[in-house]
Design an enzyme around this catalytic site. Structure first.
Site, PDB file in Angstrom:
ATOM      1  N   GLU A 220       0.820  -1.210   0.000  1.00  0.00           N
ATOM      2  CA  GLU A 220       0.000   0.000   0.000  1.00  0.00           C
ATOM      3  C   GLU A 220       0.860   1.269   0.000  1.00  0.00           C
ATOM      4  O   GLU A 220       0.627   2.198   0.768  1.00  0.00           O
ATOM      5  CB  GLU A 220      -0.973  -0.016   1.180  1.00  0.00           C
ATOM      6  CG  GLU A 220      -1.944  -1.189   1.107  1.00  0.00           C
ATOM      7  CD  GLU A 220      -3.043  -1.173   2.169  1.00  0.00           C
ATOM      8  OE1 GLU A 220      -2.818  -0.627   3.252  1.00  0.00           O
ATOM      9  OE2 GLU A 220      -4.127  -1.712   1.878  1.00  0.00           O
ATOM     10  N   ASP A 295      -8.521  -9.087   4.261  1.00  0.00           N
ATOM     11  CA  ASP A 295      -8.303  -7.917   5.111  1.00  0.00           C
ATOM     12  C   ASP A 295      -9.369  -7.783   6.199  1.00  0.00           C
ATOM     13  O   ASP A 295     -10.229  -6.906   6.089  1.00  0.00           O
ATOM     14  CB  ASP A 295      -8.290  -6.657   4.229  1.00  0.00           C
ATOM     15  CG  ASP A 295      -7.779  -5.444   4.975  1.00  0.00           C
ATOM     16  OD1 ASP A 295      -7.276  -5.608   6.095  1.00  0.00           O
ATOM     17  OD2 ASP A 295      -7.884  -4.337   4.428  1.00  0.00           O
ATOM     18  N   GLU A 323     -12.716  -2.281  12.113  1.00  0.00           N
ATOM     19  CA  GLU A 323     -12.719  -1.535  10.856  1.00  0.00           C
ATOM     20  C   GLU A 323     -13.858  -1.969   9.934  1.00  0.00           C
ATOM     21  O   GLU A 323     -14.525  -1.146   9.316  1.00  0.00           O
ATOM     22  CB  GLU A 323     -11.370  -1.730  10.142  1.00  0.00           C
ATOM     23  CG  GLU A 323     -11.305  -1.090   8.775  1.00  0.00           C
ATOM     24  CD  GLU A 323      -9.951  -1.263   8.080  1.00  0.00           C
ATOM     25  OE1 GLU A 323      -9.014  -1.814   8.699  1.00  0.00           O
ATOM     26  OE2 GLU A 323      -9.846  -0.831   6.923  1.00  0.00           O
TER      27      GLU A 323
HETATM   28  O1  GCW Z   1      -7.106  -2.891   6.136  1.00  0.00           O
HETATM   29  C1  GCW Z   1      -6.190  -2.043   5.628  1.00  0.00           C
HETATM   30  C2  GCW Z   1      -6.562  -0.769   6.280  1.00  0.00           C
HETATM   31  C3  GCW Z   1      -5.420   0.196   6.313  1.00  0.00           C
HETATM   32  C4  GCW Z   1      -4.245  -0.512   6.996  1.00  0.00           C
HETATM   33  C5  GCW Z   1      -3.870  -1.727   6.169  1.00  0.00           C
HETATM   34  C6  GCW Z   1      -2.759  -2.543   6.822  1.00  0.00           C
HETATM   35  C7  GCW Z   1      -2.607   0.464   8.413  1.00  0.00           C
HETATM   36  O2  GCW Z   1      -7.674  -0.242   5.612  1.00  0.00           O
HETATM   37  O3  GCW Z   1      -5.837   1.299   7.042  1.00  0.00           O
HETATM   38  O4  GCW Z   1      -3.145   0.335   7.140  1.00  0.00           O
HETATM   39  O5  GCW Z   1      -4.964  -2.580   6.057  1.00  0.00           O
HETATM   40  O6  GCW Z   1      -3.085  -3.458   7.557  1.00  0.00           O
HETATM   41  O7  GCW Z   1      -1.610  -2.250   6.596  1.00  0.00           O
END
Ligand code: GCW
Length: 602
Positions: A220, A295, A323
């Site tokens: 990311e 995720d 989340e």
């Molecule tokens: O789930 C995603 C989240 C991001 C997070 C990423 C991760 C910290 O939306 O906010 O970043 O995973 O776990 O690195």
């Protein structure tokens, strides 16, 4: 019942009794376990005695030892005081500068540090056996490694040390370059190696028991070893070598996608990236992986990376902050989800667990009073992953809402009335995660959340300026005829990454459990569900409605407990439950409408 106005006491409203006898026993196993006999606590270590005192408070007797050595919270806290995916106010460690946001209990005069608050946090963590904390976001600012911050971290470490909590940091792999100290962050460059060695020495001079680094690299948008044509092993080993002389560890995350294996089914990419590196990591590197391959969805199959790294120590990363489960506005008790994970990935294969914290400056710490139960459950499962959800929920309910001893005489306290309602409250709590799966994404559906903030449904979500892996339509692929992703051997082949028997169970439509049906298979709307006699469409409708009905039951039981719970907490929970009731309907109605209209399309 009175609830102390300062909300910081959580499940610790009752003080540890003062008449406890504490004994050291050097013959006990070499860990921080304890033995409780009546009101005598025996342990090999001082920390064991501390843990034992809190165990006594929750009514334990007998001997108990920690299962995982590493029981760590991961705070996704930014240095500006905000918290990524935090739903309970700001960071308790990194104050918002020049802000008048009130921080509760701000009695500590710690130069921007709320020492009292951090100490209470330490106590709460210690009371459930948590023994480590990563103080900053995995999307890490390089600045965390600079002098002023290190001084502050030292002070946090000093506050947490008496509670047996070691401090760790997330580090930005590109730090030496980003801080302008070197021209590169190439892990094989001798200057880069030296930079990290000096940095490690500088940290350990201030914090001799510093735990180590957590790293999100080439994920990311974060920098990492790929930027220099190196592997994850090259990167992790370089940091591991720097920490090794001091006893530190590197927790290297496997949450990567869209980099080297761009275009591959996202849920396959961690295995594609890391399996070939098994055996190449230093012994103080631990691979940290999320429980599922995508995720932190309300339900995912386990992440198959856990089947592939037999020569690499592994940790599971669980997300306590909700989340994707209604954030701090839905009551969802997560212990059943984590236990489900342990039923696939034996705790024996893991050296530790990490939990992405749900803690902030909100007076009740977690935004929703019941979100505290998830912090509590994480600690309890880290200590003993064999505990049942029911037991954890029962403990937490009793400690949190039970009578305060000695009961303040001015406040009527009808304990029996509440006790009569406990079984129903308990069973709803334990079922709340399944309810969430039902009203959000039943039958293996996943990631149909609104963009960016991940709250609320957006089944039609598509933006061509976003990577396709961020678009809900990529995850259900619904059209006029069918829905789901074929991840079987005739599709993306994700089932092939699982060990047997799961590989065959998931691959074969007839044996694939209903809860993962649309995760692994693409099916026509009229597909007959053998187990229930419904068509696929009817089964979706049935489950969405079942989830909504469960939330209605929660609202109902909350009305019934009203006389037995202090008004403030009752109101605050009630308000959120009513929101959840509306939101569950929104999920059901939005998704059924969207999927229904697709089928009607000409
Ligand atoms: O789930 C995603 C989240 C991001 C997070 C990423 C991760 C910290 O939306 O906010 O970043 O995973 O776990 O690195």
């Amino acid at each position: 019942m009175a609830w102390a106005e300062d909300g910081s006491l959580l499940w610790l409203r009752n003080p540890v009794p003062s008449d406890i006898a504490l004994r050291f026993d050097p013959a006990m196993p070499e860990d921080d376990g304890y033995r409780i006999d009546g009101r005598t606590v025996t342990a090999r270590t001082a920390l064991g005695l501390l843990y034992g005192k809190y165990a006594l408070l929750r009514g334990e007797q007998g001997e108990s030892h920690p299962f995982f050595k590493l029981r760590i919270l991961n705070h996704w806290d930014n240095l500006d005081g905000s918290v990524e995916r935090g739903y309970a106010g700001n960071s308790i460690f990194w104050a918002i500068q020049n802000s008048d946001v009130p921080v509760h209990n701000n009695q500590g005069s710690g130069g921007g540090l709320d020492t009292v608050l951090i100490s209470r946090y330490g106590e709460a963590c210690a009371s459930i056996g948590i023994n480590g904390t990563v103080l900053n976001n995995v999307n890490a600012s390089p600045k965390i490694l600079t002098g002023g911050y290190l001084k502050k971290i030292r002070r946090v470490a000093d506050i947490l040390r008496p509670w047996g909590i070691r401090v760790y940091l997330s580090v930005n792999f590109g730090s030496p370059k980003a801080l302008g100290e070197l021209k590169t962050a190439d892990p094989l460059n001798p200057k880069v190696k030296r930079w990290w060695q000096k940095k490690a020495a500088e940290i350990y001079r201030q914090i001799p028991d510093f735990g180590g680094f957590l790293v999100k690299a080439n994920s990311e948008g974060q920098p990492g070893p790929f930027d220099y044509g190196r592997t994850h092993a090259d990167g992790a080993n370089m940091l591991a070598d720097a920490l090794k002389p001091f006893g530190g560890i590197v927790m290297w995350r496997s949450f990567v996608y869209g980099a080297r294996h761009q275009g591959e089914d996202r849920v396959k990419q961690a295995v594609s990236e890391f399996a070939e590196l098994d055996g190449l990591f230093r012994d103080n590197v631990i691979l940290q992986s999320k429980n599922g391959p995508l995720d932190f969805q309300p339900r995912e199959p386990y992440a198959p990376i856990f089947d592939h790294m037999s020569r690499t120590p592994q940790m599971a990363e669980l997300q306590i902050t909700q989340e994707y489960l209604g954030q701090s506005r839905h009551l969802v008790f997560l212990a059943p989800m984590w236990q489900e994970f342990f039923s696939y990935v034996s705790p024996d294969r893991l050296v530790g667990i990490a939990g992405v914290a749900n803690i902030g400056t909100d007076t009740n710490w977690c935004g929703h009073h019941f979100s505290q139960a998830n912090w509590y459950a994480f600690g309890r499962l880290a200590w003993n992953p064999a505990l049942s959800s029911e037991q954890i929920a029962a403990e937490w309910l009793r400690l949190t809402f039970g009578p305060v001893h000695p009961a303040p005489s001015a406040v009527p306290c009808d304990d029996t009335g509440l006790a009569a309602l406990y079984p129903r409250l308990l069973s709803l709590l334990v079922r709340s995660r399944e309810a969430c799966v039902d009203y959000m994404m039943p039958l293996g559906l996943h990631h149909i959340f609104r963009f960016d903030h991940h709250m609320g449904p957006d089944p039609g979500g598509f933006r061509d300026d976003y990577p396709i892996e961020w678009c809900p339509v990529y995850y259900h692929r619904a059209n006029r005829d069918s829905i789901g992703v074929d991840r079987s051997s005739t599709g993306t082949g994700a089932t092939g990454q699982y060990r047997e028997p799961y590989r065959s169970i998931y691959d074969n439509l007839a044996s694939c459990p209903l809860e993962f049906l649309l995760w692994f298979h693409r099916l026509p709307w009229s597909y007959p569900i053998r187990q229930t006699g419904h068509t696929l469409w009817q089964e979706l409708e049935f489950r969405y409605n079942r989830g909504v009905a469960e939330v209605d039951s929660l609202v109902d039981i909350w009305q019934q407990v009203r006389p037995y719970i202090d008004e403030q907490r009752w109101q605050e929970v009630d308000e959120r439950l009513r929101f959840q009731q509306q939101d569950a309907r929104l999920w059901r109605d939005t998704c059924l409408k969207y999927f229904g209209q697709l089928q009607d399309a000409p």
